[in-house]
Write a protein that holds these residues in place. Sequence first.
Motif, PDB file in Angstrom:
ATOM      1  N   PHE A 175      -2.025  -2.165  -3.030  1.00 15.47           N
ATOM      2  CA  PHE A 175      -3.276  -2.023  -2.029  1.00 15.47           C
ATOM      3  C   PHE A 175      -2.795  -3.054  -0.981  1.00 15.47           C
ATOM      4  CE2 PHE A 175      -5.737  -5.657  -3.371  1.00 15.47           C
ATOM      5  CZ  PHE A 175      -5.828  -5.774  -4.713  1.00 15.47           C
ATOM      6  N   PRO A 176      -3.278  -3.070   0.304  1.00 16.50           N
ATOM      7  CA  PRO A 176      -2.646  -3.771   1.407  1.00 16.50           C
ATOM      8  C   PRO A 176      -2.763  -5.430   1.169  1.00 16.50           C
ATOM      9  CG  PRO A 176      -4.236  -2.026   2.314  1.00 16.50           C
ATOM     10  CD  PRO A 176      -4.229  -1.968   0.915  1.00 16.50           C
TER      11      PRO A 176
ATOM     12  N   GLY B  47       1.330   1.653  -3.494  1.00 19.56           N
ATOM     13  CA  GLY B  47       0.213   2.394  -3.913  1.00 19.56           C
ATOM     14  C   GLY B  47       0.041   3.943  -3.702  1.00 19.56           C
TER      15      GLY B  47
ATOM     16  N   GLU C  69       0.854  -1.115   0.036  1.00 26.94           N
ATOM     17  CA  GLU C  69      -0.058  -0.257   0.040  1.00 26.94           C
ATOM     18  C   GLU C  69       0.690   1.074  -0.024  1.00 26.94           C
ATOM     19  OE1 GLU C  69       0.148  -1.972   2.383  1.00 26.94           O
ATOM     20  OE2 GLU C  69       0.179  -1.325   4.511  1.00 26.94           O
TER      21      GLU C  69
END
Lengths: 130, 130, 130, 130
Positions: free
Chosen positions: D94-95, D72, D69
Amino acid sequence: MDISYQLAQLAVQQATQKAEEMKVPVNIVVLDTSGYMKLFVRMDEAFLGSIDIAIQKAKTAMLFRMNSEAVGEFLRPDAAAYGLENTNGGLVGFPGGKPILYNEAIVGYIGVSGGAVPQDALIAAAGSHV
Amino acid sequence: MDISYQLAQLAVQQATQKAEEMKVPVNIVVLDTSGYMKLFVRMDEAFLGSIDIAIQKAKTAMLFRMNSEAVGEFLRPDAAAYGLENTNGGLVGFPGGKPILYNEAIVGYIGVSGGAVPQDALIAAAGSHV
Amino acid sequence: MDISYQLAQLAVQQATQKAEEMKVPVNIVVLDTSGYMKLFVRMDEAFLGSIDIAIQKAKTAMLFRMNSEAVGEFLRPDAAAYGLENTNGGLVGFPGGKPILYNEAIVGYIGVSGGAVPQDALIAAAGSHV
Amino acid sequence: MDISYQLAQLAVQQATQKAEEMKVPVNIVVLDTSGYMKLFVRMDEAFLGSIDIAIQKAKTAMLFRMNSEAVGEFLRPDAAAYGLENTNGGLVGFPGGKPILYNEAIVGYIGVSGGAVPQDALIAAAGSHV
């Protein structure tokens, strides 16, 4: 259970009949529950560019066991799942990819492309219960 | 003239009937004269690895307007056409890919894979005149 | 039936134990019956280049529901199946890819690479019955 | 130092235990510090589409030695790093992708996918210290 040739034919028959009623030439694909192609038809005059879209819609639905537009919710810019659309060789997140149900179980996936998006969705729905 | 959905269905019907008589589950594809998929069926129990082989046989036949095994003559080690097999995303030069004739003109191509090579060839032949 | 995580662990455990006894560091993969990865381990010191070989061996076995070396018979130059090896994104036709049997049914596929070919075959065999 | 098979097993064990507690079936991958796969598990019922996402998250984390992330942040539309997401065969921002720490040093990377994004992040965190 994975979709039989007979049930795949039924799904395509139902979808092509709907497409003919609507006078919308489309590409229709049926994938098994692992994403391997079982049946494919390109109706006369359907866009060549829609062959791959139909297949990718069905594949996206298969990968997450849901409608392609449900996957699309995670592909929205404000969902912040940056890069998700590039996974799995490319995801397609708009209507036209759906699970095929038989006795309330998923046996395969249908993908439709060639018309306007709501038309594709209606045609896919017509082939989604066998 | 390019193959119609109706003629493609006829070709596949003839080929699947032959395959059922021979009790050989196969993958069958019909491509148009530009190589775009028109119709595809995977019979129950057909090898998953034969989906791509069927398509590649038909594509190879289409690219040179001849049987896949005729292209194969140029792929033999002693033909010295080094690297030819790697062109066009991969050529497949053994029997099972054939032009589909209608009124003595080529209207499309059929590819069959799943049985022994001579079986695939017989099944493809059954669908090669519509 | 498709392989469970528990059975996949058992297959890998049996195979790694064999590899440790033989003092051969290998990569071991378990695919489900459609070719999706279920479990993968790279033992310490195993070749990086063998990661993909292990996966491709198992995938080749899966595509035709037989040992990778049985597919290899069709890849021999004198088999005249020109270009077959380039289908399905590349086939690998030497020992080390095998079906995994459970109650006499195929539930998945194992692929092993990292040692000499006969070593890979022995290690794969150790994981092929669960 | 690069992650050992033993430490990779420990990371996966911690992550799967967390996933089981949360009743979220996920795919979990451990990559070494160069991005080569060391260990992979797909829990029963995990999405097939999450295999690639888990791997891509871990790869993205590895490429820049930070959480997926954090990469990201550079993939946000307003970051104006046009096309960045298409580099390296696709980045996933993303995570769910994290460095694995051992004695305060990075020894590998973990990637998790299959649940909601915050769930994936928690499961990855559970395997990020060994």
